[in-house]
Motif scaffolding. Structure first.
Motif, PDB file in Angstrom:
ATOM      1  N   VAL A 375       9.707  33.001   7.332  1.00  7.78           N
ATOM      2  CA  VAL A 375       8.392  32.438   7.004  1.00  7.78           C
ATOM      3  C   VAL A 375       7.424  32.746   8.133  1.00  7.78           C
ATOM      4  N   MET A 376       6.309  33.352   7.765  1.00 12.22           N
ATOM      5  CA  MET A 376       5.319  33.769   8.754  1.00 12.22           C
ATOM      6  C   MET A 376       4.217  32.718   8.940  1.00 12.22           C
ATOM      7  N   ALA A 377       3.829  32.060   7.827  1.00 10.73           N
ATOM      8  CA  ALA A 377       2.697  31.133   7.900  1.00 10.73           C
ATOM      9  C   ALA A 377       2.860  30.016   6.889  1.00 10.73           C
ATOM     10  N   ILE A 378       2.359  28.855   7.263  1.00  9.17           N
ATOM     11  CA  ILE A 378       2.274  27.696   6.363  1.00  9.17           C
ATOM     12  C   ILE A 378       0.846  27.179   6.415  1.00  9.17           C
ATOM     13  N   LYS A 379       0.237  27.012   5.247  1.00  9.79           N
ATOM     14  CA  LYS A 379      -1.116  26.473   5.174  1.00  9.79           C
ATOM     15  C   LYS A 379      -1.102  25.304   4.192  1.00  9.79           C
ATOM     16  N   MET A 380      -1.817  24.236   4.556  1.00  7.99           N
ATOM     17  CA  MET A 380      -1.690  23.009   3.763  1.00  7.99           C
ATOM     18  C   MET A 380      -2.952  22.158   3.881  1.00  7.99           C
ATOM     19  N   THR A 381      -3.315  21.471   2.803  1.00  5.99           N
ATOM     20  CA  THR A 381      -4.397  20.487   2.852  1.00  5.99           C
ATOM     21  C   THR A 381      -3.802  19.086   2.936  1.00  5.99           C
ATOM     22  N   LEU A 382      -4.416  18.232   3.726  1.00  7.44           N
ATOM     23  CA  LEU A 382      -3.962  16.839   3.846  1.00  7.44           C
ATOM     24  C   LEU A 382      -5.154  15.915   3.642  1.00  7.44           C
ATOM     25  N   TYR A 383      -5.061  15.052   2.625  1.00  6.38           N
ATOM     26  CA  TYR A 383      -6.135  14.113   2.322  1.00  6.38           C
ATOM     27  C   TYR A 383      -5.731  12.685   2.687  1.00  6.38           C
ATOM     28  N   ARG A 384      -4.633  12.209   2.131  1.00  6.34           N
ATOM     29  CA  ARG A 384      -4.079  10.906   2.510  1.00  6.34           C
ATOM     30  C   ARG A 384      -2.593  11.088   2.768  1.00  6.34           C
ATOM     31  N   VAL A 385      -2.143  10.684   3.951  1.00  2.00           N
ATOM     32  CA  VAL A 385      -0.749  10.867   4.351  1.00  2.00           C
ATOM     33  C   VAL A 385      -0.178   9.503   4.696  1.00  2.00           C
ATOM     34  N   SER A 386       1.109   9.320   4.481  1.00  4.61           N
ATOM     35  CA  SER A 386       1.738   8.025   4.757  1.00  4.61           C
ATOM     36  C   SER A 386       1.815   7.773   6.259  1.00  4.61           C
ATOM     37  N   GLY A 387       2.167   6.535   6.609  1.00  4.69           N
ATOM     38  CA  GLY A 387       2.175   6.127   8.009  1.00  4.69           C
ATOM     39  C   GLY A 387       3.191   6.850   8.868  1.00  4.69           C
TER      40      GLY A 387
END
Length: 704
Positions: A375-387
């Motif tokens: 795996v060369m790259a990981i791209k991700m959106t985060l809006y609401r994440v747990s504690g």
């Protein structure tokens, strides 16, 4: 609806629409109905009652507070539903008053049922001598040391009252003095102590008894004001305007700007005052004068803020039979066959339906990517994440191992701003590229892109979801995840991240429909296409499942499609401004809302397309903010089997006759009432084979 009513609607366009805020009140009433329903387990009814309170808190701190701002600014223009801010505010006062009255009636009924089960809220004056001694010791040892009485007089101005905390308003007189003017003080109830204090068992009794902390403090209030006699002690609670006003274009550092605004939120303009019924007139006068609030004041007959019931019901041991039976989400069978997600996705796409299938699949997907040397790259959106999100740890681990990790963190996710700031800093420290999105837009799309070296080529693996990357809410919300290695979706995913993190010109999407650039126009085109199919005698139908529908243009497009002959079924959990059932306008449109054990959250859009159906999964509701002020995504489902599974999910929802309520032309909802056997969609969906097929027989949960 008679001819005269039709004439009114067509002569006044505003009457073709329902008001967004009044529609929201009706949604919260449907939540309240779940608390009132004796067929629901008792502790689940208590939780629903708590949700009603927390829903009202957010509604008032954002929507009502915004309307009050408009009134103060002298804004008198009508909205597209025909309401001025002042006219709407008057209606909201009445509707909120009614729902609060009904809410506390439900609380009394639930309390009586709890009493029968041995769970008792005891008035202080009814304590036994042993219980009173225990309460007194608890007050002296635990409560008293953290209390801070705050006097209000000429030398001590009114202290800051925090939003949505419970306080006591204390009216006093000086001992031995004949002064007529009373003294006034306030006292915050400690929020870091239990709201309900357990009491020692009475002899020969198995009842679990509790006394409210505010009652214990009230009983011992004289210990805080020596030399004064307490004349009256009453509870009050203030709700402030909690919306943030952020100058993104003028901000040199968006993170610092949001932190500054969060500090301002503590001093937001008062929007609502709740007071204990029978409050002393002098105390009420002091509070209203300080907060400058007149008509959004509510006298509460019962404990303020029933939100405490959620933790109370969830933490009480020994009463599991008063809850829904626990469900253990099954691990998706497709991923249970092998440890290698990439191997599966090279062969087929995979649909995962939460909470019936486990969110652990998403977590494992990111963990595998973070540990995979190819795996060369990981791209991700985060809006609401747990504690305590395992995704954050996996992303940090990937960055620390040398992978290119890019995370688009939405700092402006309302009421999650502080948590997202903390995640952003942690990710940056681990070496991730953290981006805060585009100026003026919230990043609401839920998408992950993994780029992997396979031989001489790079392959893209994509996850698209209808809900947030939050392992906690994934146990309580219905949402859909699509895992795919489809080439067109992978290309579009790369371009979408490039647009969010860099500079990119307009792009001709292969599969995606993206807001704010083209989603509104694309929806209009899709609905127009259905209308053309209907007019040509071809199959034409729209099924749309979402949280809210309030955009006027979308509603008008739905009206036009219905008038052309398109059959339209809308499954809208919350706000709906479309008025169904109007002859000549919307008689081909049905609107139903499902409120049940899990929060219906998935956004699914189905277009019949003349017999060649198209299905989209989306992050976007059909609201103006989603279409114009957010980065949103509609992703087509290319795999025929998965399209069939999603259609089955929609069909299950449309058949619900237990927890469905149908929107009427007058804006109110009526429960489904037919003579068929009970069909409860969420209970049906728990059997994964009902919508996924026998090939996806439930497997044992995979340990996380």
């Amino acid at each position: 609806m008679n001819a005269e009513e039709n004439k009114i609607i067509h002569s006044s366009p505003a009457t073709a629409y329902l008001n967004r805020d009044l529609s929201w009140i009706e949604f919260n009433r449907r939540v309240l109905q779940e608390a009132q329903d004796p067929d629901n387990p008792l502790m689940e009814r208590a939780k629903f009652l708590a949700i009603v309170s927390s829903n009202l808190d957010e509604f008032i701190s954002v929507r009502v507070a915004g309307i009050q701002d408009q009134i103060r600014a002298g804004y008198t223009k009508k909205d597209f539903t025909g309401y001025t801010p002042s006219g709407l505010h008057k209606r909201l006062v009445k509707r909120v008053s009614k729902i609060i009255t009904d809410q506390y009636r439900a609380f009394q009924a639930i309390s009586r049922s709890m009493h029968k089960e041995g769970i008792v809220f005891v008035d202080y004056e009814d304590l036994t001598q042993a219980q009173e001694l225990a309460a007194e010791q608890y007050y002296r040892d635990i409560i008293y040391p953290v209390l801070t009485p705050m006097a209000v007089d000429q030398s001590r101005p009114f202290p800051l009252v925090h939003s949505q905390f419970i306080y006591l308003a204390v009216v006093l007189s000086r001992k031995g003095s004949e002064e007529e003017e009373p003294y006034f003080a306030i006292l915050q109830i400690p929020s870091n102590l239990p709201r309900c204090i357990p009491l020692p068992h009475r002899s020969n009794s198995k009842k679990r008894q509790f006394v409210f902390i505010e009652d214990v403090i009230r009983q011992h209030i004289q210990t805080l004001f020596s030399g004064y006699d307490p004349v009256a002690v009453s509870e009050f609670r203030l709700t402030r305007n909690s919306d943030l006003t952020i100058d993104e274009e003028g901000a040199e550092d968006l993170l610092e700007e949001i932190e500054k605004e969060l500090r301002k939120r503590r001093r937001g303009v008062p929007a609502r005052l709740e007071v204990q019924k029978g409050i002393h007139p002098y105390a009420l006068e002091q509070l209203q004068a300080e907060f400058e609030i007149e008509d959004f004041v509510f006298e509460i007959e019962g404990p303020l803020d029933l939100g405490f019931l959620r933790n109370f019901a969830g933490s009480l041991k020994g009463f599991s039979y008063l809850h829904y039976p626990p469900i253990v989400p099954v691990y998706p069978a497709e991923f249970d066959e092998t440890e290698d997600f990439f191997e599966v996705l090279r062969e087929r796409d995979v649909l995962v339906y939460h909470p019936y299938e486990s969110f652990d699949a998403m977590t494992d997907f990111i963990i595998q990517a973070s540990e995979d040397e190819h795996v060369m790259a990981i791209k991700m959106t985060l809006y609401r994440v747990s504690g305590n999100s395992p995704l954050i740890a996996a992303l940090a681990n990937a960055a620390e191992s040398g992978k290119q990790v890019t995370v688009v963190v939405e700092l402006k996710a309302r009421f999650d701003e502080e948590r997202n700031i903390a995640w952003a800093r942690k990710l940056e420290q681990s070496g991730c590229h953290v981006v805060y999105g585009l100026v003026g837009l919230k990043t609401h799309a839920k998408i992950t892109l993994i780029v992997r070296q396979e031989g001489t080529e790079l392959r893209r693996y994509v996850h698209v979801g209808t809900g947030n990357y939050n392992d906690s809410t994934a146990k309580a919300y219905t949402d859909i995840s699509l895992f795919t290695a489809h080439k067109e979706i992978g290309l579009d995913a790369s371009e979408l991240f490039n647009q969010m993190t860099g500079y990119s010109a307009d792009y001709d999407w292969n599969s995606f429909i993206v807001a704010p650039t083209d989603m509104s126009q694309s929806l209009q085109a899709l609905m127009q296409r259905e209308a053309e199919h209907a007019q040509a005698g071809r199959p034409a139908r729209i099924i749309a499942k979402m949280n809210s529908l309030s955009n006027q243009q979308v509603i008008d497009d739905l009206y036009s499609a219905a008038q052309a002959g398109v059959s339209i079924d809308l499954i809208v959990r919350g706000v709906c401004c479309l008025r169904p059932g109007i002859t000549g306008l919307s008689e081909r449109i049905t609107v139903r809302s499902i409120v049940d054990r899990f929060l219906e959250h998935s956004r699914i859009y189905y277009f019949e397309n003349g017999g060649n159906p198209e299905v989209y999964l989306s992050s976007a509701d059909w609201m103006t903010r989603n279409l114009t002020r957010r980065i949103e995504l509609m992703c087509p489902v290319h795999d025929k089997l998965i399209r069939k599974q999603i259609v089955k999910i929609l069909e299950i929802s449309l058949q619900d006759n237990v927890k469905s309520s149908f929107l009427q032309p007058n804006g109110y909802y009526e429960r489904a009432d037919d003579k068929k056997a009970p069909y409860r969609s969420q209970f049906i969906a728990m059997d994964v084979t009902r919508w996924k097929g026998s090939s996806a027989s439930p497997s044992k949960p995979k340990p996380s």
